[in-house]
Design a protein around this motif. Structure first.
Motif, PDB file in Angstrom:
ATOM      1  N   HIS A  95       1.369  -1.351   0.050  1.00 16.83           N
ATOM      2  CA  HIS A  95      -0.104   0.195   0.019  1.00 16.83           C
ATOM      3  C   HIS A  95       0.983   1.356   0.312  1.00 16.83           C
ATOM      4  N   MET A  96       1.557   1.401   0.759  1.00 18.56           N
ATOM      5  CA  MET A  96       3.075   2.620   0.905  1.00 18.56           C
ATOM      6  C   MET A  96       3.516   3.270  -0.215  1.00 18.56           C
ATOM      7  N   LEU A  97       3.775   1.811  -0.685  1.00 10.17           N
ATOM      8  CA  LEU A  97       5.063   2.540  -2.074  1.00 10.17           C
ATOM      9  C   LEU A  97       4.049   3.453  -2.595  1.00 10.17           C
ATOM     10  N   PHE A  98       3.004   2.942  -2.919  1.00  3.50           N
ATOM     11  CA  PHE A  98       1.805   4.389  -3.787  1.00  3.50           C
ATOM     12  C   PHE A  98       1.500   5.292  -3.641  1.00  3.50           C
ATOM     13  N   LEU A  99       2.110   5.962  -2.443  1.00  2.00           N
ATOM     14  CA  LEU A  99       1.963   7.158  -1.455  1.00  2.00           C
ATOM     15  C   LEU A  99       3.380   7.967  -1.535  1.00  2.00           C
ATOM     16  N   GLY A 100       4.065   8.182  -2.744  1.00  2.00           N
ATOM     17  CA  GLY A 100       4.796   9.638  -2.472  1.00  2.00           C
ATOM     18  C   GLY A 100       6.140   8.683  -2.573  1.00  2.00           C
ATOM     19  N   THR A 101       7.360   9.339  -3.058  1.00  2.00           N
ATOM     20  CA  THR A 101       8.936   8.709  -3.543  1.00  2.00           C
ATOM     21  C   THR A 101       9.498  10.370  -3.452  1.00  2.00           C
ATOM     22  N   ASP A 102      11.023  10.494  -2.783  1.00  2.00           N
ATOM     23  CA  ASP A 102      11.374  11.453  -2.758  1.00  2.00           C
ATOM     24  C   ASP A 102      11.301  12.225  -4.377  1.00  2.00           C
ATOM     25  N   LYS A 103      11.267  12.305  -5.193  1.00  2.00           N
ATOM     26  CA  LYS A 103      11.119  12.213  -6.739  1.00  2.00           C
ATOM     27  C   LYS A 103      10.378  12.846  -7.212  1.00  2.00           C
ATOM     28  N   SER A 120      -4.557   2.712 -15.181  1.00  2.00           N
ATOM     29  CA  SER A 120      -4.938   1.724 -14.561  1.00  2.00           C
ATOM     30  C   SER A 120      -4.106   2.089 -14.019  1.00  2.00           C
ATOM     31  N   ARG A 121      -3.607   1.533 -12.780  1.00  2.00           N
ATOM     32  CA  ARG A 121      -2.926   1.037 -11.755  1.00  2.00           C
ATOM     33  C   ARG A 121      -3.446  -0.132 -10.708  1.00  2.00           C
ATOM     34  N   ASN A 122      -2.701  -1.035  -9.636  1.00  2.00           N
ATOM     35  CA  ASN A 122      -3.147  -1.987  -9.064  1.00  2.00           C
ATOM     36  C   ASN A 122      -1.868  -2.954  -8.270  1.00  2.00           C
ATOM     37  N   ALA A 123      -2.432  -3.554  -7.531  1.00  2.00           N
ATOM     38  CA  ALA A 123      -0.553  -4.133  -6.737  1.00  2.00           C
ATOM     39  C   ALA A 123      -1.720  -5.660  -6.179  1.00  2.00           C
ATOM     40  N   TYR A 132       3.222  -5.626  -8.604  1.00  2.00           N
ATOM     41  CA  TYR A 132       2.980  -4.323  -8.526  1.00  2.00           C
ATOM     42  C   TYR A 132       2.944  -3.646 -10.353  1.00  2.00           C
ATOM     43  N   PHE A 133       1.454  -2.956 -10.966  1.00  2.00           N
ATOM     44  CA  PHE A 133       1.323  -2.685 -12.830  1.00  2.00           C
ATOM     45  C   PHE A 133       0.795  -1.487 -12.434  1.00  2.00           C
ATOM     46  N   PHE A 134       0.564  -1.601 -13.592  1.00  2.00           N
ATOM     47  CA  PHE A 134       0.085   0.184 -14.478  1.00  2.00           C
ATOM     48  C   PHE A 134      -0.062  -0.493 -15.721  1.00  2.00           C
ATOM     49  N   ASP A 135      -1.232   0.006 -16.769  1.00  2.00           N
ATOM     50  CA  ASP A 135      -1.393   0.406 -18.013  1.00  2.00           C
ATOM     51  C   ASP A 135      -1.227   2.045 -18.060  1.00  2.00           C
ATOM     52  N   ILE A 136      -1.383   2.415 -19.542  1.00  3.31           N
ATOM     53  CA  ILE A 136      -1.472   3.625 -19.470  1.00  3.31           C
ATOM     54  C   ILE A 136      -1.068   3.800 -21.685  1.00  3.31           C
ATOM     55  N   GLN A 137      -1.545   5.120 -21.665  1.00  5.17           N
ATOM     56  CA  GLN A 137      -1.796   5.354 -23.288  1.00  5.17           C
ATOM     57  C   GLN A 137       0.273   4.977 -23.334  1.00  5.17           C
ATOM     58  N   ALA A 138       0.338   4.736 -24.662  1.00  2.36           N
ATOM     59  CA  ALA A 138       1.554   4.556 -25.241  1.00  2.36           C
ATOM     60  C   ALA A 138       2.569   5.195 -24.880  1.00  2.36           C
ATOM     61  N   PHE A 404      -1.646 -21.264 -31.146  1.00  2.55           N
ATOM     62  CA  PHE A 404      -2.225 -20.186 -31.258  1.00  2.55           C
ATOM     63  C   PHE A 404      -2.371 -18.917 -30.151  1.00  2.55           C
ATOM     64  N   HIS A 405      -1.845 -18.874 -29.371  1.00  2.00           N
ATOM     65  CA  HIS A 405      -1.627 -17.751 -28.372  1.00  2.00           C
ATOM     66  C   HIS A 405      -2.267 -16.573 -28.996  1.00  2.00           C
ATOM     67  N   GLU A 406      -3.453 -16.446 -28.002  1.00  3.70           N
ATOM     68  CA  GLU A 406      -4.123 -14.793 -27.841  1.00  3.70           C
ATOM     69  C   GLU A 406      -3.806 -13.871 -27.367  1.00  3.70           C
ATOM     70  N   ASP A 407      -3.410 -12.210 -28.113  1.00  2.00           N
ATOM     71  CA  ASP A 407      -2.612 -11.371 -26.960  1.00  2.00           C
ATOM     72  C   ASP A 407      -4.224 -11.314 -25.640  1.00  2.00           C
ATOM     73  N   SER A 408      -3.560 -10.655 -24.548  1.00  2.00           N
ATOM     74  CA  SER A 408      -4.975 -11.002 -23.741  1.00  2.00           C
ATOM     75  C   SER A 408      -4.492  -9.373 -23.387  1.00  2.00           C
ATOM     76  N   THR A 409      -5.270  -9.163 -22.515  1.00  2.36           N
ATOM     77  CA  THR A 409      -5.196  -7.118 -22.663  1.00  2.36           C
ATOM     78  C   THR A 409      -3.398  -6.700 -21.773  1.00  2.36           C
ATOM     79  N   PRO A 410      -2.410  -5.927 -22.029  1.00  5.41           N
ATOM     80  CA  PRO A 410      -1.229  -5.170 -21.538  1.00  5.41           C
ATOM     81  C   PRO A 410      -1.332  -5.961 -20.280  1.00  5.41           C
ATOM     82  N   MET A 411      -1.514  -5.324 -19.012  1.00  2.00           N
ATOM     83  CA  MET A 411      -1.520  -4.581 -17.843  1.00  2.00           C
ATOM     84  C   MET A 411      -1.880  -6.792 -17.579  1.00  2.00           C
ATOM     85  N   ASN A 412      -2.884  -7.339 -17.949  1.00  3.14           N
ATOM     86  CA  ASN A 412      -2.524  -8.666 -17.293  1.00  3.14           C
ATOM     87  C   ASN A 412      -2.047  -8.982 -17.829  1.00  3.14           C
TER      88      ASN A 412
END
Length: 956
Positions: A95-103, A120-123, A132-138, A404-412
């Motif tokens: 939980h805490m890693l999402f709440l601010g860094t030195d930079k 979106s982001r989650n962990a 920990y993972f996220f996705d974003i506009q490329a 016949f692997h199929e693509d999933s959402t990048p974040m998953n």
């Protein structure tokens, strides 16, 4: 069904095969070691596997056309590494890693940046991993990666957020108090050897995370982070539109700053259970109406033997549902409804192989007979020994799946890969979950030897059991006893009148995986090839994904669905009985990559078949044969009806916020009923009533069909002929009543007070859009995009109102709406609504032009996100047909409406519709405060009253 755990969830465990390397090694930056994973022939991404100078292992994935980028970092540390007496510390650290860094010190900055740029982001924290993972506009990946990397370089652990975020962990703990899976885990952890790390409570609470004399929780967070968060224990996956060289140049300089402390986890040498404690019988009183038998066996840790994958072999056999299977026999004796088997827990040095059986009422009374059958089935497997032909059949199925692997959402995708990288050799990073390429008879025999009665933990959950203990954290009543002598002899006695056997060869494994020729490259949208009075067929070939698979979706509509609760109950039970009747022969098809679904919807019953198209007609013929001439067994009817009733009664064990959302849905959608009316209607249904209902349903039925994928147009006439046999041959098709959604008037406020048996307060505040126009849909969707990040940050992170805090657009049958949802363990519904009001009032004034444009672009990008696979495309076509959007241009129209909105236009809409003249329905569960906000309209206590006293949107 066979299941295995990966991270937080259960998924089917499959096998795989060996392919040639498809890519040559690429140039790389100095200091990085490069390897190349084997990839599927159907996978057109570019990959590069690196080991950075700090020993962090990284997988780069390049897809030049990707609209979304994503990244995940998995640290091989989890709740099993919590220091003694500091339960939940690893989870709290997540939980805490999402709440601010030195930079980037602002605790809201990461969440805001990701959301404003369409991401979106989650962990999650598991026993051995924190992911920990996220996705974003490329195009915004570089900036997002820089923010993400700081989690592992220089997090702040600000004292004010340490104190606040403990409340979020406490809220998560409180929310799970009625969850039977969590309650069962609490009992299991009490039974485990105290010297084994899995003995510890995992979630954490205010008590376990409190400051103590001479030691603050912040100090211990820092110590834990400094010890465990080491680059050599991390696996990073980055997916982007840049080339591999560009991705490496982007990733390496930043992530090489993560310190490498050369950490190595301590071996876990203690056995999971104390010596001589097994076999053991544990009886648990569940919160829900649950009748379940779970039998677990400590076995070896086979993760390094993933090319053999013995747990997959065993799970496939024990979890089989076809002829001769354990479940088939249990159903024949009226003892069980479902069964799952597989590896449920792994650690450094061992694992649990578990079999979970959902019992009927008779099964609960005769649970020892269930155990006899289980142990007899395992005895049969030992007597017959490992079967190489079965192993090779499983391997062949997995070979097809990987091929016949199929693509999933990048974040998953990145999250799953990052977790798996800890266990697979670099060359097997992609194919590792599928591999089953080395038959090892000795290893399989050793595993079969471990799944024996003398090594079993048996957990029986039923509200009738007598208990004499209560678990520490979740307060679960239970009892335990060691099993020996006469009791063990009963469990292991030879069974009679049981037809237990190995599964026969799978008739549904595809033989032909060729691609059909495309009839016309210029035509790819569905075309109406057949349009009769009671039957229509839409057809399209797949021009993009080009795999030997397809989707055949059939919507049987009838006026005998949704007009009253009796119809709804009958349709639910009818589909459940049909699925049960076909399960024994359809289960092998599922294993062979050929899926089918049969379910009730608002206007009828849908049948979906999807997967390899080679054997689809064979499966469809057998399904339609059962539908045409069902022979329902009275005992199965009674058991399935009881199971449906039990499932509805168990709503009290769902997350309170989920219960409130169900109540909101019931209040809005005509044709939806709550649990109790459905229970009452099901209890009155007899088999003769159901058979009469089925006759009436088909007398008024029509069929609308989509055929999309690797098909030739010639399949349509044959399919149509099969469907005509189900439909009436004369008379006009009946007129279906329109679908209806409760319509709230301008400036109308209603309050729906619901009874949820939980201490937490819950508010789901629904704000309806003004109308169904594209402008209203666009403005409401854009509002959801604009407020979701700030709502979470202000009301959860800053004010700590609860763990479930979210704001989101919630269209119902294309009627736009917005939901503000909070479940709070520490705040009354009165104060929750006041906080919601304050937030909403401040939204438009805090939004500048550049933020507005970013949010608008993010929403447009999400609407236009390309379909990742054949099934997403099929679903879009299918939903468009259901909505009569025969130009298949709904996305384009919505994008045009969103793009046309100026900040001023949106602000006017927001002010008028969501502030001054709201169309408001507030669903409130008061919790322990028993307080309901005043001033939000008349208080109603029944969804039916809301629907009866309000007009409705009519959806043709």
């Amino acid at each position: 069904m066979r299941l295995t755990v990966s991270g937080r969830g259960l998924r089917p465990l499959v096998s795989g095969f060996v392919l040639l390397l498809l890519l040559a090694a690429c140039a790389s930056l100095p200091g990085a070691t490069v390897q190349q994973p084997v990839q599927s022939p159907n996978d057109d991404y570019d990959y590069r596997y690196l080991t950075l100078a700090n020993d962090m292992q990284v997988l780069l994935i390049s897809d030049p056309g990707a609209p979304k980028a994503a990244a995940a970092l998995d640290v091989q540390v989890g709740s099993g590494d919590n220091p003694p007496g500091r339960e939940g510390l690893a989870h709290f650290l997540e939980h805490m890693l999402f709440l601010g860094t030195d930079k980037y010190p602002d605790a809201a900055e990461y969440e805001q940046f990701i959301t404003e740029h369409g991401g979106s982001r989650n962990a999650y924290t598991s026993f051995e991993h924190t992911n920990y993972f996220f996705d974003i506009q490329a195009e915004h990946l570089p900036e997002a990666l820089d923010r993400f990397a700081q989690f592992f370089i220089a997090p702040r652990f600000d004292a004010q957020y340490v104190e606040r975020e403990k409340n979020a962990v406490e809220a998560e703990f409180q929310m799970g108090l009625t969850s039977d899976p969590r309650r069962g885990l609490d009992v299991l952890q009490e039974l485990i050897n105290p010297e084994h790390p899995f003995h510890q409570f995992t979630v954490g609470s205010l008590e376990t995370l409190a400051d103590r004399t001479g030691s603050t929780i912040r100090d211990e967070l820092l110590t834990f982070y400094e010890r465990h968060y080491s680059a050599n224990m991390m696996r990073l996956v980055v997916f982007g539109a840049q080339s591999l060289d560009e991705l490496e140049a982007l990733v390496a300089p930043v992530f090489e700053q993560v310190p490498n402390k050369d950490f190595e986890p301590d071996p876990i040498e203690a056995p999971l259970f104390p010596e001589q404690s097994l076999p053991m019988l544990v009886k648990i009183q569940p919160q829900a109406t649950l009748r379940q038998l779970e039998v677990s066996f400590p076995v070896a840790d086979y993760r390094s033997d993933y090319k053999v994958n013995p747990l997959a072999y065993l799970g496939n056999l024990v979890g089989h549902e076809g002829k001769g299977s354990l479940l088939s026999q249990l159903k024949a004796e009226g003892l069980a409804e479902s069964l799952g088997a597989g590896s449920g827990l792994g650690w450094r040095g061992g694992a649990l192989f578990s079999v979970s059986i959902t019992l009927t009422e008779a099964g609960a009374e005769r649970y020892e007979r269930v155990l006899q059958l289980l142990f007899s089935y395992l005895d049969m497997l030992r007597e017959q020994g490992p079967q190489q032909w079965l192993y090779e059949e499983q391997s062949r199925l997995a070979e097809l799946e990987f091929r016949f692997h199929e693509d999933s959402t990048p974040m998953n995708y990145v999250s799953s890969l990052a977790s798996g990288m800890h266990y697979y050799e670099p060359v097997d990073t992609l194919r590792g979950p599928y591999l089953m390429s080395r038959y090892d008879r000795q290893m399989l025999n050793e595993l079969l030897g471990d799944v024996a009665p003398g090594n079993a933990l048996v957990v029986f959950s039923d509200d009738s059991v007598e208990t004499d203990q209560v678990s520490e954290f979740y307060g679960v009543p239970y009892a335990r006893q060691q099993v020996a002598g006469e009791q063990l002899a009963r469990w292991t006695a030879p069974v009679r009148h049981a037809e237990l056997d190995l599964p026969p060869p799978n008739e549904f494994i595809p033989d032909d995986v060729s691609l059909v020729p495309l009839a016309d490259e210029a035509v790819s949208l569905p075309t109406l090839l057949l349009d009769e009075t009671r039957l229509s067929v839409w057809f399209a070939q797949d021009h993009e994904f080009r795999i030997p698979k397809g989707a055949t979706y059939i919507n049987f509509r009838s006026p005998e669905v949704g007009q009253n609760v009796q119809q709804t109950a009958a349709a639910l039970l009818y589909t459940a009985l049909l699925k049960d009747a076909v399960n024994e022969f359809s289960y092998p098809a599922l294993l062979a990559g050929l899926n089918f679904e049969l379910y009730k919807h608002a206007q009828g019953i849908s049948l979906r078949i999807s997967g390899y198209n080679d054997k689809q007609i064979r499966l469809l013929d057998r399904l339609l044969e059962v539908i045409q001439q069902p022979d329902f067994d009275p005992e199965r009817f009674a058991n399935i009806r009881a199971d449906r009733i039990r499932s509805l009664a168990n709503a009290i064990a769902k997350r309170p916020s989920s219960q409130v959302m169900d109540d909101l849905r019931e209040a809005l959608l005509h044709g939806e009923w709550g649990e109790q009316p459905l229970i009452d209607a099901l209890a009155e249904l007899e088999l003769a009533d159901l058979e009469a209902y089925a006759t009436a349903f088909w007398a008024g039925a029509t069929a609308e069909t989509l055929v999309f994928g690797n098909y030739e147009p010639s399949v349509v006439p044959a399919l149509a002929q099969r469907l005509r046999e189900l439909l009436p041959t004369d008379g006009a098709a009946p007129t279906l009543p329109p679908l209806r959604v409760t319509r709230l008037a301008e400036d109308e406020a209603l309050q729906f007070v619901v009874d949820v048996p939980h201490d937490d307060s819950v508010v789901a505040w629904y704000l309806q859009g003004r109308d169904q126009s594209w402008h209203d849909r666009a403005a409401t969707a854009l509002t959801g995009q604009i407020i979701k990040s700030g709502f979470f940050q202000q009301l959860r992170t800053e004010q700590q109102l609860g763990y479930v805090v979210s704001a989101f657009p919630w269209p119902q049958l294309d009627v736009p709406g917005l939901v503000l949802l909070i479940q709070s363990p520490n705040t009354s519904a009165v104060d929750v609504v006041a906080a919601m009001e304050s937030f909403m009032a401040a939204v438009s004034g805090s939004l500048d032009q550049s933020q507005f444009e970013r949010h608008r672009a993010a929403l447009v990008g999400e609407i236009l996100r390309p379909d990742k696979n054949l099934w997403e495309r099929a679903e879009f076509y299918w939903q468009s047909i259901a909505k009569k959007q025969y130009q298949f241009d709904g996305r384009r129209q919505l994008v045009a409406a969103v793009s046309a909105l100026s900040r001023e236009q949106w602000n006017d809409y927001y002010d008028e519709v969501f502030l001054r003249r709201r169309q408001s329905l507030q669903v409130v569960a008061p919790g322990r405060w028993q307080a309901v906000p005043d001033g939000y309209g008349p208080r109603l206590h029944d969804a039916a009253d809301i629907k009866q006293t309000n007009p409705a949107f009519l959806i043709d």
